[in-house]
Design a protein around this motif. Structure first.
Motif, PDB file in Angstrom:
ATOM      1  N   SER A 186      34.621 -18.756 -23.621  1.00  0.00           N
ATOM      2  CA  SER A 186      34.992 -18.112 -24.877  1.00  0.00           C
ATOM      3  C   SER A 186      33.708 -17.671 -25.581  1.00  0.00           C
ATOM      4  N   PRO A 187      32.997 -16.721 -24.958  1.00  0.00           N
ATOM      5  CA  PRO A 187      31.717 -16.309 -25.516  1.00  0.00           C
ATOM      6  C   PRO A 187      31.901 -15.591 -26.852  1.00  0.00           C
ATOM      7  N   LEU A 188      30.935 -15.750 -27.726  1.00  0.00           N
ATOM      8  CA  LEU A 188      30.986 -15.059 -29.002  1.00  0.00           C
ATOM      9  C   LEU A 188      29.900 -13.995 -28.988  1.00  0.00           C
ATOM     10  N   LEU A 189      30.328 -12.760 -28.953  1.00  0.00           N
ATOM     11  CA  LEU A 189      29.397 -11.645 -28.893  1.00  0.00           C
ATOM     12  C   LEU A 189      29.982 -10.545 -29.763  1.00  0.00           C
ATOM     13  N   PRO A 235      42.773  -9.878 -24.099  1.00  0.00           N
ATOM     14  CA  PRO A 235      42.201 -11.078 -23.493  1.00  0.00           C
ATOM     15  C   PRO A 235      40.704 -10.910 -23.225  1.00  0.00           C
ATOM     16  N   GLY A 236      39.947 -11.956 -23.509  1.00  0.00           N
ATOM     17  CA  GLY A 236      38.516 -11.937 -23.193  1.00  0.00           C
ATOM     18  C   GLY A 236      37.647 -11.292 -24.253  1.00  0.00           C
ATOM     19  N   ILE A 237      38.241 -10.818 -25.346  1.00  0.00           N
ATOM     20  CA  ILE A 237      37.422 -10.137 -26.363  1.00  0.00           C
ATOM     21  C   ILE A 237      36.638 -11.149 -27.201  1.00  0.00           C
ATOM     22  N   GLY A 238      37.095 -12.410 -27.198  1.00  0.00           N
ATOM     23  CA  GLY A 238      36.343 -13.438 -27.918  1.00  0.00           C
ATOM     24  C   GLY A 238      37.103 -14.045 -29.087  1.00  0.00           C
ATOM     25  N   LYS A 239      38.429 -14.025 -29.021  1.00  0.00           N
ATOM     26  CA  LYS A 239      39.224 -14.573 -30.131  1.00  0.00           C
ATOM     27  C   LYS A 239      38.970 -16.071 -30.290  1.00  0.00           C
ATOM     28  N   ARG A 240      38.974 -16.802 -29.166  1.00  0.00           N
ATOM     29  CA  ARG A 240      38.796 -18.241 -29.261  1.00  0.00           C
ATOM     30  C   ARG A 240      37.366 -18.594 -29.686  1.00  0.00           C
ATOM     31  N   GLY A 241      36.412 -17.818 -29.165  1.00  0.00           N
ATOM     32  CA  GLY A 241      35.018 -18.028 -29.566  1.00  0.00           C
ATOM     33  C   GLY A 241      34.858 -17.844 -31.066  1.00  0.00           C
ATOM     34  N   VAL A 284      43.737 -10.289 -38.487  1.00  0.00           N
ATOM     35  CA  VAL A 284      42.307  -9.990 -38.353  1.00  0.00           C
ATOM     36  C   VAL A 284      42.117  -9.326 -36.985  1.00  0.00           C
ATOM     37  N   ASN A 285      41.723  -8.047 -36.969  1.00  0.00           N
ATOM     38  CA  ASN A 285      41.558  -7.345 -35.694  1.00  0.00           C
ATOM     39  C   ASN A 285      40.128  -7.485 -35.179  1.00  0.00           C
ATOM     40  N   LEU A 286      40.001  -7.884 -33.908  1.00  0.00           N
ATOM     41  CA  LEU A 286      38.673  -7.941 -33.290  1.00  0.00           C
ATOM     42  C   LEU A 286      38.384  -6.608 -32.624  1.00  0.00           C
ATOM     43  N   ARG A 287      37.141  -6.168 -32.740  1.00  0.00           N
ATOM     44  CA  ARG A 287      36.754  -4.889 -32.140  1.00  0.00           C
ATOM     45  C   ARG A 287      36.082  -5.105 -30.793  1.00  0.00           C
ATOM     46  N   PRO A 288      36.300  -4.177 -29.828  1.00  0.00           N
ATOM     47  CA  PRO A 288      35.585  -4.285 -28.550  1.00  0.00           C
ATOM     48  C   PRO A 288      34.075  -4.249 -28.787  1.00  0.00           C
TER      49      PRO A 288
END
Ligand code: ZN
Length: 365
Positions: free
Chosen positions: A14-17, A45-51, A174-178
């Motif tokens: 769960s990388p945070l980038l 999936p994989g965008i970093g939500k959990r991070g 809360v929307n995460l951006r690529p």
């Protein structure tokens, strides 16, 4: 045994980038005590939500100034998903179709009725919240409406429309951006990964996806891709043969088949994207090592053909999701593709003409 600070074996990364602007906004709201107690993180999936959710819990509960420090006991426990007051809920992998069931929801409520052990603020992180069963979601509604004192919820999903509207309405979205491709490519390259730019293009802004690809998925993708391209550039019957292989199998093979079907559709979709780039004079991003195929598709389909095939792929995905017979779905897709690629075939590339005596028999492109 798991080394201190390491992620438990088998846990997805769960990388945070990236997300710098979003983190700044969340940080200001958290510091001012104005953050909504139920958040809904939305992104693929994989965008970093959990991070990001763990970062938020670390930010709130860090023991050091300049939170989150990433080094104190709280930060380290949260980062590895082992903090007693940061409760992480995931779909039950033991179920045939993984869901978050009502038993998990009730167990969570039981935990929330106990006192916090250490944290200033307790966090509940619900991953893949779209997999909450209606019973589980309903069991959580009152708690989401009015979370216990000192408790924050972070629900995460790539499919917000699949959540009950009563759950959605209780959360702040809360929307995460690529992550930009250049930033992701640089990050992958710093980790010593070969093909960093290709991985970044394939991952479409999702660091977790890039890591999964680097950890072996890319190899599988390329092997299915090469088999598919071989079939595409040869006789159409080779293509039907491939379709049969990815569509047929017993129940035990279900996950593998679904994975291969997804790869076939993904390879085709990215071929369409590369063909479109080719017609616009831009370089191919995904199949740059097969320029002759990309050029043949661009010439045979043109922009309207690419658009039509894009819709066909969407339809195929939808039918597979609705459990329509996979063999029928792939046969229809191939026949449509063969018809669309007629121009490319005349130009001597693309799907070959139907051969006379065939093992499958009865088909005609
Ligand atoms: Zn800390």
């Amino acid at each position: 045994m798991t080394a201190p600070g390491a992620r438990p074996a088998g846990e997805p990364p769960s990388p945070l980038l990236g997300q710098a602007e979003l983190r700044g906004r969340l940080s200001r709201l958290l510091t001012a005590d104005r953050l909504h107690p139920c958040l809904l993180f939305v992104g693929p999936p994989g965008i970093g939500k959990r991070g990001l959710a763990r970062w938020l819990a670390m930010h709130r509960n860090c023991d050091e100034p300049g939170a989150p420090c990433g080094r104190c006991w709280s930060c380290r426990q949260i980062d590895r998903g082992a903090h007693p007051d940061v409760l992480e809920v995931l779909p039950d992998p033991e179920k045939a179709t993984p869901v978050i069931g009502v038993a998990q929801a009730r167990a969570l409520m039981g935990q929330l009725s106990l006192h916090r052990s250490h944290a200033r603020t307790r966090f509940v992180l619900i991953d893949e919240a779209d997999r909450l069963t209606p019973e589980a979601a309903n069991a959580l509604l009152l708690t989401l409406e009015e979370p216990p004192d000192g408790t924050m919820f972070v629900l995460m999903t790539g499919r917000p429309s699949a959540l009950l509207s009563t759950v959605r309405s209780r959360c702040q979205r809360v929307n995460l951006r690529p992550v930009p491709a250049s930033e992701l490519g640089g990050w992958l390259s710093d980790r010593g990964l070969a093909d960093a730019d290709w991985l970044a293009a394939m991952a479409e802004g999702c660091p977790g996806r890039a890591l999964s690809l680097a950890e072996g998925e890319a190899e599988r993708w390329r092997s299915v891709r090469d088999e598919l391209l071989h079939a595409i550039s040869g006789e159409i019957w080779a293509f039907f043969g491939l379709a049969e292989r990815v569509a047929k199998g017993d129940k035990a093979d279900k996950a593998r088949l679904a994975g291969e079907q997804a790869i076939v559709l993904d390879v085709l979709e990215r071929l369409l994207q590369d063909a479109l780039a080719h017609t616009a004079g831009r370089p191919a991003r995904f199949h740059a090592d097969r320029p002759e195929i990309v050029a043949a598709w661009a010439g045979g389909l043109g922009v309207p053909g690419v658009a039509r095939m894009g819709l066909e792929l969407d339809l195929a995905r939808q039918m597979l999701a609705e459990h329509v017979n996979a063999r029928l779905v792939f046969d229809a897709l191939i026949l449509r593709l063969a018809a669309e690629l007629g121009g490319a075939r005349r130009a001597g590339a693309g799907l070959g003409p139907p051969a006379a005596p065939t093992p499958a028999g009865g088909h005609d492109a």
